[in-house]
Design a protein around this motif. Structure first.
Motif, PDB file in Angstrom:
ATOM      1  N   HIS A   1       0.855  -1.189   0.000  1.00 45.67           N
ATOM      2  CA  HIS A   1       0.000   0.000   0.000  1.00 45.67           C
ATOM      3  C   HIS A   1       0.885   1.231   0.000  1.00 45.67           C
ATOM      4  CE1 HIS A   1      -3.565  -2.228   2.089  1.00 45.67           C
ATOM      5  NE2 HIS A   1      -3.045  -2.922   1.094  1.00 45.67           N
ATOM      6  N   TYR A   2       0.522   2.203  -0.833  1.00 45.46           N
ATOM      7  CA  TYR A   2       1.316   3.429  -0.982  1.00 45.46           C
ATOM      8  C   TYR A   2       0.450   4.652  -0.738  1.00 45.46           C
ATOM      9  CZ  TYR A   2       4.739   0.343  -2.991  1.00 45.46           C
ATOM     10  OH  TYR A   2       5.630  -0.670  -3.162  1.00 45.46           O
ATOM     11  N   ARG A   3       1.070   5.669  -0.149  1.00 45.13           N
ATOM     12  CA  ARG A   3       0.415   6.942   0.112  1.00 45.13           C
ATOM     13  C   ARG A   3       1.353   8.063  -0.338  1.00 45.13           C
ATOM     14  NH1 ARG A   3      -3.775   9.003   4.121  1.00 45.13           N
ATOM     15  NH2 ARG A   3      -4.662   7.031   3.503  1.00 45.13           N
ATOM     16  N   TRP A   4       0.773   9.099  -0.918  1.00 50.61           N
ATOM     17  CA  TRP A   4       1.541  10.243  -1.421  1.00 50.61           C
ATOM     18  C   TRP A   4       2.128  11.027  -0.245  1.00 50.61           C
ATOM     19  CZ3 TRP A   4       3.614  11.445  -5.812  1.00 50.61           C
ATOM     20  CH2 TRP A   4       4.005  12.758  -6.069  1.00 50.61           C
ATOM     21  N   ASP A   5       3.443  11.314  -0.294  1.00 55.24           N
ATOM     22  CA  ASP A   5       4.096  12.053   0.793  1.00 55.24           C
ATOM     23  C   ASP A   5       4.425  13.500   0.416  1.00 55.24           C
ATOM     24  OD1 ASP A   5       6.365  11.970  -0.820  1.00 55.24           O
ATOM     25  OD2 ASP A   5       7.614  10.933   0.656  1.00 55.24           O
ATOM     26  N   GLY A   6       3.942  13.940  -0.752  1.00 60.27           N
ATOM     27  CA  GLY A   6       4.248  15.278  -1.226  1.00 60.27           C
ATOM     28  C   GLY A   6       5.243  15.262  -2.368  1.00 60.27           C
ATOM     29  N   ASP A   7       6.034  14.191  -2.461  1.00 64.59           N
ATOM     30  CA  ASP A   7       7.027  14.056  -3.515  1.00 64.59           C
ATOM     31  C   ASP A   7       6.908  12.743  -4.274  1.00 64.59           C
ATOM     32  OD1 ASP A   7       8.502  16.507  -3.062  1.00 64.59           O
ATOM     33  OD2 ASP A   7       9.272  15.569  -1.243  1.00 64.59           O
ATOM     34  N   ALA A   8       6.464  11.696  -3.611  1.00 64.46           N
ATOM     35  CA  ALA A   8       6.427  10.367  -4.219  1.00 64.46           C
ATOM     36  C   ALA A   8       5.411   9.496  -3.486  1.00 64.46           C
ATOM     37  CB  ALA A   8       7.806   9.718  -4.148  1.00 64.46           C
ATOM     38  N   TRP A   9       5.043   8.394  -4.129  1.00 63.77           N
ATOM     39  CA  TRP A   9       4.201   7.386  -3.486  1.00 63.77           C
ATOM     40  C   TRP A   9       5.106   6.510  -2.625  1.00 63.77           C
ATOM     41  CZ3 TRP A   9      -0.909   7.688  -3.469  1.00 63.77           C
ATOM     42  CH2 TRP A   9      -1.517   8.472  -4.450  1.00 63.77           C
ATOM     43  N   ARG A  10       4.841   6.470  -1.315  1.00 66.98           N
ATOM     44  CA  ARG A  10       5.679   5.738  -0.359  1.00 66.98           C
ATOM     45  C   ARG A  10       4.885   4.607   0.285  1.00 66.98           C
ATOM     46  NH1 ARG A  10      10.885   7.107  -1.170  1.00 66.98           N
ATOM     47  NH2 ARG A  10      10.975   9.308  -1.644  1.00 66.98           N
ATOM     48  N   ASP A  11       5.553   3.460   0.445  1.00 68.45           N
ATOM     49  CA  ASP A  11       4.954   2.309   1.115  1.00 68.45           C
ATOM     50  C   ASP A  11       4.576   2.710   2.538  1.00 68.45           C
ATOM     51  OD1 ASP A  11       4.957  -0.186   2.828  1.00 68.45           O
ATOM     52  OD2 ASP A  11       5.272  -1.107   0.864  1.00 68.45           O
ATOM     53  N   THR A  12       3.372   2.353   2.940  1.00 67.23           N
ATOM     54  CA  THR A  12       2.887   2.747   4.269  1.00 67.23           C
ATOM     55  C   THR A  12       3.584   1.974   5.383  1.00 67.23           C
ATOM     56  OG1 THR A  12       1.038   1.178   4.135  1.00 67.23           O
ATOM     57  CG2 THR A  12       0.618   3.458   3.413  1.00 67.23           C
ATOM     58  N   ARG A  13       4.292   0.903   5.046  1.00 64.43           N
ATOM     59  CA  ARG A  13       5.002   0.129   6.069  1.00 64.43           C
ATOM     60  C   ARG A  13       6.477   0.487   6.151  1.00 64.43           C
ATOM     61  NH1 ARG A  13       3.378  -5.672   4.242  1.00 64.43           N
ATOM     62  NH2 ARG A  13       2.663  -4.531   2.446  1.00 64.43           N
ATOM     63  N   ASP A  14       7.177   0.485   5.006  1.00 62.84           N
ATOM     64  CA  ASP A  14       8.631   0.672   5.080  1.00 62.84           C
ATOM     65  C   ASP A  14       9.141   1.944   4.405  1.00 62.84           C
ATOM     66  OD1 ASP A  14       8.675   0.159   2.331  1.00 62.84           O
ATOM     67  OD2 ASP A  14       9.609  -1.811   2.522  1.00 62.84           O
ATOM     68  N   GLY A  15       8.250   2.720   3.799  1.00 64.87           N
ATOM     69  CA  GLY A  15       8.648   3.990   3.187  1.00 64.87           C
ATOM     70  C   GLY A  15       9.293   3.877   1.826  1.00 64.87           C
ATOM     71  N   SER A  16       9.384   2.659   1.264  1.00 64.28           N
ATOM     72  CA  SER A  16       9.991   2.508  -0.051  1.00 64.28           C
ATOM     73  C   SER A  16       9.139   3.202  -1.110  1.00 64.28           C
ATOM     74  CB  SER A  16      10.194   1.031  -0.399  1.00 64.28           C
ATOM     75  OG  SER A  16       8.955   0.350  -0.440  1.00 64.28           O
TER      76      SER A  16
END
Length: 122
Positions: free
Chosen positions: A87-102
């Motif tokens: 699962h990924y969520r937008w952090d303002g710059d990229a889509w980041r994994d909600t668990r490990d930030g990848s």
């Protein structure tokens, strides 16, 4: 506002409006499709795509597939592959994994390359 101890980080509010989320995910899915079409045209790898709205399937020559699916109510992007679901969520710059930030595109490239049997970059 800080999160209570032990709360998962994906409970934070989305940084995107609904319209921005739709535009962002549509642009990303279109980019993935274009890469696959170019690889097919250039005889790099035979990856077929099938898109229905916010659901994009990548079909590989070995019979495996990767599914990218938008989740508008959550403002998330989900990825399912042989190696698992993410699962990924937008952090303002990229889509980041909600668990490990990848980062989504890097993970997609790694997983697609493994399933295609050769390195791929989106």
């Amino acid at each position: 506002m800080s999160l209570p101890p032990g709360a998962p980080k994906n409970t934070t509010a989305s940084l995107l409006s609904d319209a921005e989320y739709r535009q962002n995910t549509d642009t990303l899915l279109t980019h993935i499709e274009a890469c696959c079409d170019r690889w097919l045209q250039d005889d790099v790898v035979d990856i077929d795509t099938q898109r229905t709205g916010g659901l994009l399937e990548l079909h590989f020559p070995n019979g495996s597939k990767i599914v990218v699916n938008t989740q508008p109510p959550l403002h998330e992007l989900w990825l399912a592959a042989r190696d698992g679901g993410f699962h990924y969520r937008w952090d303002g710059d990229a889509w980041r994994d909600t668990r490990d930030g990848s980062e989504f595109v890097a993970t997609l490239a790694r997983l697609a390359g493994a399933q295609a049997g050769q390195p791929l970059q989106f």
